[in-house]
Design a protein around this motif. Structure first.
Motif, short mmCIF file in Angstrom:
data_model
loop_
_atom_site.label_atom_id
_atom_site.label_comp_id
_atom_site.label_asym_id
_atom_site.label_seq_id
_atom_site.Cartn_x
_atom_site.Cartn_y
_atom_site.Cartn_z
N ILE A 1 29.75 32.74 5.51
CA ILE A 1 28.82 31.88 4.79
C ILE A 1 29.30 31.75 3.35
N THR A 2 28.83 30.74 2.69
CA THR A 2 29.24 30.53 1.31
C THR A 2 28.04 30.22 0.45
N LEU A 3 28.26 30.27 -0.85
CA LEU A 3 27.24 29.87 -1.82
C LEU A 3 27.63 28.55 -2.48
N ASP A 4 28.50 27.78 -1.84
CA ASP A 4 29.03 26.57 -2.47
C ASP A 4 27.96 25.53 -2.75
N PHE A 5 26.87 25.55 -1.98
CA PHE A 5 25.83 24.54 -2.17
C PHE A 5 25.00 24.80 -3.43
N LEU A 6 25.17 25.97 -4.04
CA LEU A 6 24.43 26.27 -5.26
C LEU A 6 25.13 25.62 -6.44
N ASP A 7 24.53 24.59 -6.98
CA ASP A 7 25.12 23.99 -8.16
C ASP A 7 24.36 24.43 -9.39
N THR A 8 24.93 24.20 -10.55
CA THR A 8 24.30 24.63 -11.78
C THR A 8 23.20 23.67 -12.19
N PRO A 9 22.16 24.15 -12.89
CA PRO A 9 21.09 23.27 -13.30
C PRO A 9 21.57 22.26 -14.33
N ALA A 10 20.89 21.12 -14.39
CA ALA A 10 21.29 20.06 -15.31
C ALA A 10 20.76 20.35 -16.70
N LEU A 11 21.22 21.45 -17.26
CA LEU A 11 20.76 21.89 -18.57
C LEU A 11 21.97 22.35 -19.38
N PRO A 12 21.86 22.35 -20.69
CA PRO A 12 22.92 22.96 -21.47
C PRO A 12 22.92 24.45 -21.24
N THR A 13 24.06 25.08 -21.33
CA THR A 13 24.10 26.52 -21.19
C THR A 13 23.23 27.16 -22.25
N PRO A 14 22.25 27.98 -21.86
CA PRO A 14 21.35 28.54 -22.86
C PRO A 14 22.05 29.56 -23.72
N SER A 15 21.49 29.78 -24.92
CA SER A 15 22.09 30.74 -25.82
C SER A 15 21.67 32.16 -25.50
N VAL A 16 20.80 32.32 -24.51
CA VAL A 16 20.48 33.64 -23.98
C VAL A 16 20.54 33.54 -22.48
N GLU A 17 20.60 34.68 -21.83
CA GLU A 17 20.65 34.65 -20.37
C GLU A 17 19.31 34.18 -19.83
N ALA B 1 14.61 24.68 -5.82
CA ALA B 1 14.71 26.08 -5.41
C ALA B 1 14.41 26.24 -3.93
N GLU B 2 13.40 25.51 -3.45
CA GLU B 2 13.06 25.58 -2.03
C GLU B 2 14.16 24.96 -1.17
N GLN B 3 14.72 23.85 -1.62
CA GLN B 3 15.80 23.21 -0.87
C GLN B 3 17.00 24.15 -0.74
N THR B 4 17.29 24.86 -1.83
CA THR B 4 18.42 25.80 -1.83
C THR B 4 18.22 26.89 -0.78
N VAL B 5 17.00 27.45 -0.72
CA VAL B 5 16.73 28.51 0.25
C VAL B 5 16.82 27.98 1.67
N ARG B 6 16.32 26.78 1.92
CA ARG B 6 16.40 26.21 3.26
C ARG B 6 17.87 26.05 3.71
N MET B 7 18.70 25.56 2.81
CA MET B 7 20.12 25.42 3.14
C MET B 7 20.75 26.78 3.42
N ARG B 8 20.34 27.77 2.65
CA ARG B 8 20.88 29.11 2.84
C ARG B 8 20.45 29.68 4.19
N LEU B 9 19.20 29.48 4.57
CA LEU B 9 18.71 29.96 5.85
C LEU B 9 19.45 29.31 7.01
N ALA B 10 19.78 28.03 6.87
CA ALA B 10 20.55 27.35 7.92
C ALA B 10 21.92 28.00 8.08
N GLN B 11 22.57 28.35 6.96
CA GLN B 11 23.86 29.05 7.03
C GLN B 11 23.72 30.41 7.72
N ILE B 12 22.71 31.17 7.31
CA ILE B 12 22.54 32.52 7.84
C ILE B 12 22.20 32.48 9.32
N ASN B 13 21.42 31.47 9.74
CA ASN B 13 21.09 31.38 11.15
C ASN B 13 22.31 31.02 12.00
#
Length: 486
Positions: free
Chosen positions: A6-22, A97-109
């Motif tokens: 399985i991969t985490l390739d479907f996880l893309d970064t949020p459409a935000l500037p990189t924050p100055s804190v974590e 966030a929910e879409q990401t988890v659904r895609m992940r569950l499909a991979q794991i299944n």
């Protein structure tokens, strides 16, 4: 070379500037992050693979889950193919966030079809809302467990081992997990998180948290202080007190002789050790008091940084959001921060673009509030209707997507400029930095944060992780300060 299962390739970064804190420093804000808990390798017979999505509260909860299951004979593993149990600790705060988890569950299944003995479960905020879909309709998982039911995991796993599906999403008015020592799986060994309360009583119209995490309840103050002492004894140098709304923390002993509010708790934790840095997240503008600000001013080891979500700069929109404050109230709280803690205190925010019925003039009010406050950093999103919320039931999501995106882009562009200007203030000054790790770009440089939560990069020389280092900053970008140890 064989392909990964399985991969985490479907996880893309949020459409935000990189924050100055974590992003992970904020209790309930989605960080666009997924964490796989590292392996424990203590020889236990069964293996737990756990992924945590979204916010620091989820990452903290995964440490509690790992602790409960560790006692039940589970080591954690970083490799799904060797796992006996896979748990996804989920987030519902945004649709993506929910879409990401659904895609992940499909991979794991897909993997489960090749390994039928594998148990798959969903924890956290998606559990209550989508339990029927996951278990019965889509048949994606074997067990579903809500945020207040983690103590029931051993019994639920036993039920699944016996060939049944298992579910417990009951919310509690008492559960705080105060007696469970988390397995610090997601820590760098320097910084840690202490959950001081659970749930939320603020019924913001756009938010699912009160429905997924239940009513607000505060943890025993003695257990919090003891956990801080234990962390110091283990060598930790910084803790963050976590809660959906830390300012409403309020604990009383059963005999009624002790009463502790958040300012008093903050002081008690700061007194554990002068070498222990103390942070907290998140504050609600309606609840943050001058007492809290004066406590911050009194103790050098309480970091001078406050996450104070505004959500909008317009009073009418704030009323529709059920934020229970208006713009003048918010401006007064910012003035109090500047009066008591000074202009150098870091302030960050959340902003939502395109909330229901927001006009162009009201959007301009958000931009003008940003100009007034000049935030160090912001979490910025366009409005995404969440099923079950008050807004979904009572308000029309009537702003076109292209308008939402354009308004969000304007907010992001303005915040980039403000972050740049705020970071420039640090140039030419000496900052006390707690080293947390190597720089992402070079093992010859170290990375840490100052009191204001700004990331500082400097040549490592003889310094190491966990050191406090005085750094003279000579350059600033939108996201990072660069300097030399002195």
């Amino acid at each position: 070379m064989s392909q990964p299962l399985i991969t985490l390739d479907f996880l893309d970064t949020p459409a935000l500037p990189t924050p100055s804190v974590e992003a992970s420093t904020h209790a309930h804000e989605p960080s666009g992050e997924v964490r796989v808990s590292p392996a424990t390798r203590t020889g236990r017979k069964r293996k737990l693979y756990i992924e945590s999505y979204g916010c620091q509260m989820n990452f903290s909860d995964s440490e509690i889950v790992s602790s409960i299951l560790f006692e039940q004979g589970f080591d954690t593993t970083e490799q799904l193919e060797g796992a006996d149990l896979v748990l996804l600790n989920t987030c519902s705060i945004r649709e993506k966030a929910e879409q990401t988890v659904r895609m992940r569950l499909a991979q794991i299944n897909g993997h489960k079809r090749r390994n039928p003995g594998l148990l798959v479960g969903v924890l956290g905020c998606m559990a209550e809302r989508l339990k029927s879909k996951f278990l019965e309709e889509e048949k994606l998982v074997d067990l579903v467990v809500g945020p207040d039911a983690y103590r029931d995991l051993p019994q639920l796993i036993q039920q699944v081992d016996g060939g049944q599906k298992a579910v417990n999403v009951l919310l509690s008015r008492e559960e705080t997990y105060a007696d469970i020592t988390p397995v610090r799986l997601n820590s760098n060994g320097i910084t840690a998180f202490i959950s001081i309360m659970r749930g939320c009583d603020n019924m913001c119209s756009f938010c699912v948290v009160p429905f997924t995490r239940g009513r607000e309840r505060s943890r025993d103050a003695h257990s919090i202080v003891q956990e801080a002492r234990d962390l110091v004894a283990q060598g930790y140098k910084e803790i963050t007190l976590l809660g959906q709304n830390v300012d409403s923390y309020k604990w009383a002993s059963e005999d009624g002789l002790e009463h502790v509010n958040f300012a008093q708790l903050l002081e008690q934790v700061a007194l554990v050790s002068p070498e222990l840095r103390v942070r907290f997240s998140t504050s609600h503008p309606k609840d943050i008091t001058d007492e809290v600000l004066h406590t911050m001013a009194r103790y050098e080891n309480i970091c001078k940084y406050i996450h104070l979500p505004a959500q909008s700069g317009n009073s009418r929109v704030l009323k529709l959001m059920n934020r229970t404050y208006d713009r003048p109230w918010y401006e007064e709280r910012v003035k109090a921060i500047r009066r008591i803690l000074g202009d150098d205190c870091g302030i960050s925010t959340d902003m939502i673009a395109g909330f229901c019925s927001e006009t162009e003039e009201e959007h301009q009010d958000t931009l003008s509030l940003m100009d007034l406050v000049r935030y160090d950093m912001a979490y910025m999103f366009f409005y995404s209707e969440r099923p079950g919320t008050l807004a979904a039931r009572k308000l029309e999501d009537d702003i076109p997507l292209e308008v939402k995106k354009r308004r969000l882009a304007e907010i992001i562009d303005l915040q980039r400029e403000h972050s740049r200007v705020r970071n420039q203030r640090a140039v030419g000054r000496v900052h006390r930095v707690l080293v947390e790790n190597f720089s992402k770009r070079s093992d010859e440089h170290l990375s840490g944060r100052n009191s204001q939560n700004q990331v500082v990069i400097f040549p490592k020389k003889h310094y190491k992780k966990g050191d406090y280092v005085d750094v003279l900053v000579h350059e600033a970008t939108t996201n990072t300060l660069l300097g030399e140890a002195i």
